[in-house]
Design a protein around this motif. Structure first.
Motif, PDB file in Angstrom:
ATOM      1  N   THR A  16       0.855  -1.186   0.000  1.00 57.80           N
ATOM      2  CA  THR A  16       0.000   0.000   0.000  1.00 57.80           C
ATOM      3  C   THR A  16       0.895   1.241   0.000  1.00 57.80           C
ATOM      4  N   CYS A  17       0.308   2.367  -0.392  1.00 59.47           N
ATOM      5  CA  CYS A  17       1.040   3.633  -0.398  1.00 59.47           C
ATOM      6  C   CYS A  17       1.380   4.001   1.046  1.00 59.47           C
ATOM      7  N   PRO A  18       2.544   4.501   1.335  1.00 60.94           N
ATOM      8  CA  PRO A  18       3.591   4.943   0.422  1.00 60.94           C
ATOM      9  C   PRO A  18       4.609   3.866   0.073  1.00 60.94           C
ATOM     10  N   MET A  19       4.436   2.649   0.584  1.00 55.22           N
ATOM     11  CA  MET A  19       5.421   1.598   0.324  1.00 55.22           C
ATOM     12  C   MET A  19       5.499   1.228  -1.153  1.00 55.22           C
ATOM     13  N   THR A  20       4.437   1.470  -1.909  1.00 56.98           N
ATOM     14  CA  THR A  20       4.499   1.159  -3.340  1.00 56.98           C
ATOM     15  C   THR A  20       5.614   1.948  -4.001  1.00 56.98           C
ATOM     16  N   PHE A  21       5.710   3.238  -3.693  1.00 57.34           N
ATOM     17  CA  PHE A  21       6.770   4.025  -4.309  1.00 57.34           C
ATOM     18  C   PHE A  21       8.125   3.742  -3.685  1.00 57.34           C
ATOM     19  N   VAL A  22       8.176   3.488  -2.388  1.00 55.07           N
ATOM     20  CA  VAL A  22       9.454   3.174  -1.731  1.00 55.07           C
ATOM     21  C   VAL A  22      10.080   1.955  -2.390  1.00 55.07           C
ATOM     22  N   ARG A  23       9.304   0.905  -2.579  1.00 48.52           N
ATOM     23  CA  ARG A  23       9.824  -0.318  -3.220  1.00 48.52           C
ATOM     24  C   ARG A  23      10.235  -0.041  -4.663  1.00 48.52           C
ATOM     25  N   THR A  24       9.445   0.787  -5.373  1.00 47.11           N
ATOM     26  CA  THR A  24       9.783   1.125  -6.755  1.00 47.11           C
ATOM     27  C   THR A  24      11.084   1.911  -6.805  1.00 47.11           C
ATOM     28  N   ARG A  25      11.232   2.877  -5.925  1.00 45.24           N
ATOM     29  CA  ARG A  25      12.457   3.696  -5.934  1.00 45.24           C
ATOM     30  C   ARG A  25      13.679   2.855  -5.611  1.00 45.24           C
ATOM     31  N   LEU A  26      13.587   1.969  -4.645  1.00 43.06           N
ATOM     32  CA  LEU A  26      14.712   1.089  -4.317  1.00 43.06           C
ATOM     33  C   LEU A  26      15.108   0.234  -5.509  1.00 43.06           C
ATOM     34  N   ALA A  27      14.113  -0.266  -6.238  1.00 42.69           N
ATOM     35  CA  ALA A  27      14.404  -1.073  -7.425  1.00 42.69           C
ATOM     36  C   ALA A  27      15.067  -0.227  -8.505  1.00 42.69           C
ATOM     37  N   LEU A  28      14.576   0.994  -8.716  1.00 43.93           N
ATOM     38  CA  LEU A  28      15.184   1.886  -9.706  1.00 43.93           C
ATOM     39  C   LEU A  28      16.608   2.257  -9.313  1.00 43.93           C
TER      40      LEU A  28
END
Length: 79
Positions: A16-28
């Motif tokens: 769920t947000c905000p973890m969706t972006f946190v996980r995406t940013r770590l992957a990027l």
């Protein structure tokens, strides 16, 4: 620039947000410039937030695919 077939997949459908972006940013952050990240997420809010935040960091969302059960897959190029 790397071949466009070089891609990493990330499934954050259970986040769920905000973890969706946190996980995406770590992957990027772990990718080299020019590589692709395919992010599968669930729901309209994560779709909006991850798309907006990714673009704000200067990356490019190349495609958005809508799937069943309100799932979406974003194809992001790391810039």
């Amino acid at each position: 620039m790397p071949d466009s077939t070089e891609a990493t997949a990330l499934d954050i459908t259970n986040e769920t947000c905000p973890m969706t972006f946190v996980r995406t940013r770590l992957a990027l952050d772990a990718l080299a410039k020019g590589h692709l990240l395919h992010v599968t997420l669930k729901g309209e809010e994560p779709l909006r937030n991850v798309t907006r935040s990714t673009q704000a960091l200067g990356h490019t969302v190349l495609a958005t695919e809508n799937g069943p059960d309100n799932r979406h897959t974003l194809t992001i190029r790391k810039n």
